[in-house]
Scaffold this motif. Sequence first.
Motif, short mmCIF file in Angstrom:
data_model
loop_
_atom_site.label_atom_id
_atom_site.label_comp_id
_atom_site.label_asym_id
_atom_site.label_seq_id
_atom_site.Cartn_x
_atom_site.Cartn_y
_atom_site.Cartn_z
N UNK A 20 13.00 92.04 11.01
CA UNK A 20 13.06 90.85 11.88
C UNK A 20 13.72 89.65 11.19
N UNK A 21 13.78 89.65 9.89
CA UNK A 21 14.39 88.53 9.15
C UNK A 21 15.90 88.75 9.09
N UNK A 22 16.65 87.73 9.47
CA UNK A 22 18.12 87.79 9.45
C UNK A 22 18.64 86.69 8.50
N UNK A 23 19.28 87.08 7.43
CA UNK A 23 19.90 86.15 6.48
C UNK A 23 21.40 86.12 6.78
N UNK A 24 21.88 84.97 7.19
CA UNK A 24 23.29 84.81 7.57
C UNK A 24 24.02 84.05 6.46
N UNK A 42 22.56 83.08 15.49
CA UNK A 42 21.93 82.99 14.17
C UNK A 42 22.89 82.29 13.24
N UNK A 43 22.53 81.08 12.83
CA UNK A 43 23.40 80.28 11.99
C UNK A 43 23.14 80.60 10.52
N UNK A 44 24.03 80.12 9.63
CA UNK A 44 23.87 80.44 8.20
C UNK A 44 22.49 80.03 7.68
#
Length: 322
Positions: A20-24, A42-44
């Motif tokens: 579920x965690x998204x690192x951009x 999803x931004x940086x």
Amino acid sequence: MEFTAAFFFFILIIVYLGASIKIVRQGYQYTIEYFGRFTSIAKPGFNFFPAFFYRVGRKVNMMEQVLDIPGQEIITKDNAMISTDGVVFFQVLDAPKAAYEVNDLYNAILNLVTTNLRTVMGSMDLDETLSKRDEINGRLLTVIDDATTPWGIKITRVEIKDIRPPQDIINAMARQMKAEREKRANILDAEGARASEILRAEGEKQGQILQAEGRKEAAFRDAEAREREAEAEASATQAVSQAISGGNAQAINYFIAQDYVKAVEKFATSPNAKTILFPVEATQLIGTLGGIGELAKEALGEAGGAITPPPRRRNPFDQKED
């Protein structure tokens, strides 16, 4: 058994949270879809979206990018075949539009630039395509930027890298350039010769003017000298005429003696005369000189009173009277 089920459940929670965690990364934006439908961006940085319900749709590069335009064969307005290539700089401003409004964004931009490049350069002559690159770049930028605005991207720059005419046209252009340079050189040579001739003619004109002024001044001086000489001669002639009219006939001897002396002088100065023989008539010269002396005495006598002349000696050259 209960410990094993709890441990397995804990592992599932860790895996679910990790999914579920998204690192951009910086410079990118991710589109988030909820059961296949776009919902958010999803931004940086750190982003959390529950797994299985939300997923990453597209990873969109938001940095300015460069797209190479491969070489194209283009026929110009005057039917010349040229080869050209270029580059396009663009940047995505709206990630959802870039992801969902067009399929295969890079291929779409490439085809759009290629077709417009043929349109713009095909409407120009060969000389215009070679000399008006800035105009071509500006026209391409305007057309392509307007066409890609619905896709959420900004065309920042379009550059033509190279334009290659056929070899025979290159040779013809080289000959034309050489002819133009030779023409300019001939014109400069002709202008130089013309200026030189003008300066030479001006110098000759000034020289002739100065020579004419010199001759004029010399003629004026000569005329003035002759005038004074004539005045002196007239005065002398008038004096002799007055003496003759007064009864003194020997005044005529003045002019005769002058001519006689000049004639004898010419004999004496002749380069061929070594010895001069005076004829018997030379006694007349002496008599004439005597007459001149008598005139002088008379003139002095009139000015200061009567003067008694001394007795005249007998000239040994005179003949005895019969």
